[in-house]
Motif scaffolding. Structure first.
Motif, mmCIF file in Angstrom:
data_model
loop_
_atom_site.group_PDB
_atom_site.id
_atom_site.type_symbol
_atom_site.label_atom_id
_atom_site.label_comp_id
_atom_site.label_asym_id
_atom_site.label_seq_id
_atom_site.Cartn_x
_atom_site.Cartn_y
_atom_site.Cartn_z
ATOM 1 N N GLY A 51 0.819 -1.209 0.000
ATOM 2 C CA GLY A 51 0.000 0.000 0.000
ATOM 3 C C GLY A 51 0.850 1.254 0.000
ATOM 4 N N THR A 52 1.913 1.252 0.821
ATOM 5 C CA THR A 52 2.824 2.392 0.858
ATOM 6 C C THR A 52 3.510 2.582 -0.489
ATOM 7 N N PHE A 53 3.922 1.480 -1.089
ATOM 8 C CA PHE A 53 4.564 1.541 -2.405
ATOM 9 C C PHE A 53 3.618 2.151 -3.442
ATOM 10 N N ALA A 54 2.380 1.678 -3.463
ATOM 11 C CA ALA A 54 1.412 2.187 -4.441
ATOM 12 C C ALA A 54 1.121 3.666 -4.220
ATOM 13 N N ASN A 55 0.970 4.076 -2.958
ATOM 14 C CA ASN A 55 0.684 5.489 -2.659
ATOM 15 C C ASN A 55 1.837 6.390 -3.070
ATOM 16 N N ARG A 56 3.059 5.968 -2.784
ATOM 17 C CA ARG A 56 4.212 6.795 -3.130
ATOM 18 C C ARG A 56 4.425 6.867 -4.639
ATOM 19 N N MET A 57 4.215 5.754 -5.320
ATOM 20 C CA MET A 57 4.363 5.776 -6.774
ATOM 21 C C MET A 57 3.298 6.665 -7.415
ATOM 22 N N GLN A 58 2.101 6.650 -6.843
ATOM 23 C CA GLN A 58 1.046 7.527 -7.340
ATOM 24 C C GLN A 58 1.414 8.990 -7.099
ATOM 25 N N ARG A 59 2.011 9.265 -5.940
ATOM 26 C CA ARG A 59 2.453 10.633 -5.661
ATOM 27 C C ARG A 59 3.542 11.055 -6.642
ATOM 28 N N TYR A 60 4.458 10.158 -6.961
ATOM 29 C CA TYR A 60 5.527 10.514 -7.893
ATOM 30 C C TYR A 60 4.970 10.757 -9.291
ATOM 31 N N ASP A 61 3.924 10.024 -9.666
ATOM 32 C CA ASP A 61 3.275 10.279 -10.954
ATOM 33 C C ASP A 61 2.707 11.696 -10.985
ATOM 34 N N TYR A 62 2.086 12.088 -9.872
ATOM 35 C CA TYR A 62 1.531 13.442 -9.803
ATOM 36 C C TYR A 62 2.643 14.486 -9.824
ATOM 37 N N GLU A 63 3.712 14.241 -9.057
ATOM 38 C CA GLU A 63 4.810 15.192 -9.022
ATOM 39 C C GLU A 63 5.422 15.380 -10.413
ATOM 40 N N GLU A 64 5.573 14.284 -11.145
ATOM 41 C CA GLU A 64 6.123 14.387 -12.496
ATOM 42 C C GLU A 64 5.215 15.234 -13.386
ATOM 43 N N TYR A 65 3.914 14.996 -13.264
ATOM 44 C CA TYR A 65 2.958 15.807 -14.033
ATOM 45 C C TYR A 65 3.041 17.273 -13.615
ATOM 46 N N ARG A 66 3.165 17.512 -12.330
ATOM 47 C CA ARG A 66 3.245 18.879 -11.820
ATOM 48 C C ARG A 66 4.438 19.622 -12.383
ATOM 49 N N TRP A 67 5.605 18.978 -12.350
ATOM 50 C CA TRP A 67 6.811 19.666 -12.812
ATOM 51 C C TRP A 67 6.859 19.814 -14.330
ATOM 52 N N ARG A 68 6.323 18.852 -15.055
ATOM 53 C CA ARG A 68 6.427 18.880 -16.520
ATOM 54 C C ARG A 68 5.298 19.662 -17.185
ATOM 55 N N GLU A 69 4.120 19.689 -16.555
ATOM 56 C CA GLU A 69 2.968 20.283 -17.234
ATOM 57 C C GLU A 69 2.452 21.568 -16.598
ATOM 58 N N LEU A 70 2.599 21.739 -15.297
ATOM 59 C CA LEU A 70 1.989 22.874 -14.607
ATOM 60 C C LEU A 70 2.962 23.996 -14.267
ATOM 61 N N ALA A 71 4.175 23.629 -13.932
ATOM 62 C CA ALA A 71 5.128 24.621 -13.432
ATOM 63 C C ALA A 71 5.625 25.548 -14.536
ATOM 64 N N LEU A 72 5.966 26.766 -14.138
ATOM 65 C CA LEU A 72 6.609 27.711 -15.044
ATOM 66 C C LEU A 72 7.972 27.165 -15.433
ATOM 67 N N LYS A 73 8.273 27.204 -16.708
ATOM 68 C CA LYS A 73 9.520 26.622 -17.206
ATOM 69 C C LYS A 73 10.562 27.699 -17.515
ATOM 70 N N ALA A 74 11.827 27.297 -17.428
ATOM 71 C CA ALA A 74 12.908 28.177 -17.872
ATOM 72 C C ALA A 74 12.762 28.386 -19.377
ATOM 73 N N ASN A 75 12.930 29.634 -19.799
ATOM 74 C CA ASN A 75 12.679 29.961 -21.197
ATOM 75 C C ASN A 75 13.340 31.291 -21.533
ATOM 76 N N THR A 76 13.347 31.599 -22.808
ATOM 77 C CA THR A 76 13.802 32.917 -23.269
ATOM 78 C C THR A 76 12.571 33.692 -23.716
ATOM 79 N N LEU A 77 12.406 34.859 -23.154
ATOM 80 C CA LEU A 77 11.230 35.677 -23.414
ATOM 81 C C LEU A 77 11.627 36.877 -24.260
ATOM 82 N N GLY A 78 11.028 36.975 -25.436
ATOM 83 C CA GLY A 78 11.343 38.072 -26.347
ATOM 84 C C GLY A 78 10.700 39.377 -25.910
ATOM 85 N N PRO A 79 11.080 40.485 -26.554
ATOM 86 C CA PRO A 79 10.492 41.797 -26.229
ATOM 87 C C PRO A 79 8.972 41.780 -26.403
ATOM 88 N N ASN A 80 8.272 42.388 -25.438
ATOM 89 C CA ASN A 80 6.806 42.494 -25.460
ATOM 90 C C ASN A 80 6.113 41.129 -25.434
#
Length: 269
Positions: free
Chosen positions: A193-222
């Motif tokens: 149960g602990t293994f399944a819960n933690r793996m599910q949390r890591y799936d969410y964390e991966e989604y959070r960092w890859r899809e939701l978070a602001l990413k490093a980027n180059t921003l052009g003028p305006n």
């Protein structure tokens, strides 16, 4: 007589209701409100914005997410040249009730300061976390096997020596071994149960960092970019003095007031 019973029953009911209302479940809500800049309300949410040397930041509190406070951030480049942005460039100092700096609990004599999470770095750690969890489960499975072998060996030995022990001793040993088997089964279920819960949390964390978070980027003028910035929570802080810094270009300060609001949970009727 009936009236007296009715009065007593009413008083008893009133006391019970008062006790139950006093014991009603409560929920504690984390809050982070803007306390500086140009503050407005958009869709019922306080939003602040500030600018320095053509670099603008619009920020609002989104939610509490595990060990982070999440800000909805938009960065605007109003200069005539591109800029490199990185969410880790957001840094804050934890302040007390009088906006005095709090000491770092690590005892280095410095103020308590933290940087926002770097999504690229955090995403790269998910694979390591998964492997560590798989190793933990493997060690747990080995331990469970060892425990089961030991329990079976003890059980066989006890059964073999059945004629050398009294009936009471045999019953006690039988009960003991039954508890051992149940304990091993419970431990195995908890491990999985602990293994399944933690793996599910890591799936969410991966989604959070890859899809939701602001990413490093180059921003052009305006141009502008928007995403979530994750600040490590500091429970002891009353204020969060946040700043977005571009070396030799701009320092955009933002102040947030931190608090926890406890409310009674509404009962369903």
């Amino acid at each position: 007589m009936k009236a007296s019973i009715y009065v007593k029953w009413s008083l008893f009911t009133a006391v019970i209701l008062q006790i139950l209302s006093g014991c009603a479940p409560t929920i504690t809500t984390y809050q982070l409100e803007p306390a500086s800049g140009d503050i407005t309300t958009i869709d019922g949410r306080p939003v602040t914005k500030a600018e320095d040397n053509g670099i603008g930041v619009v920020a609002s509190f989104e939610r509490e997410d595990l060990e982070y406070a999440v800000l909805d951030i938009e960065i605007k480049n109003r200069t005539d040249h591109p800029i490199d942005i990185n969410p880790a460039d957001f840094r804050f100092v934890a302040l007390g009730p009088h906006q005095d700096t709090l000491p770092d609990p690590r005892g280095n004599g410095l103020p308590l300061a933290r940087s926002a999470a770097d999504p690229t770095y955090e995403a790269s750690r998910i694979g390591i976390k998964r492997k560590q969890e798989e190793k933990r489960l493997k060690r747990a499975k080995i331990m469970n096997t060892v425990l089961l072998v030991a329990a079976v060996a003890s059980d066989v030995s006890s059964s073999t020596n059945r004629n050398r022990t009294s009936y009471r001793e045999w019953v006690n040993k039988r009960i003991t071994h039954d508890f051992m088997y149940q304990g091993i089964a419970a431990k195995r279920a908890i491990d999985y149960g602990t293994f399944a819960n933690r793996m599910q949390r890591y799936d969410y964390e991966e989604y959070r960092w890859r899809e939701l978070a602001l990413k490093a980027n180059t921003l052009g003028p305006n141009e502008s970019i928007r995403g979530f910035v994750y600040l490590p929570k500091v429970a002891s802080a009353n204020y969060i003095a946040l700043s977005y810094t571009l070396p030799e270009q701009a320092i955009v300060p933002l102040l947030f007031k931190q608090g926890f609001v406890t409310q009674k949970k509404k009962r369903r009727h």
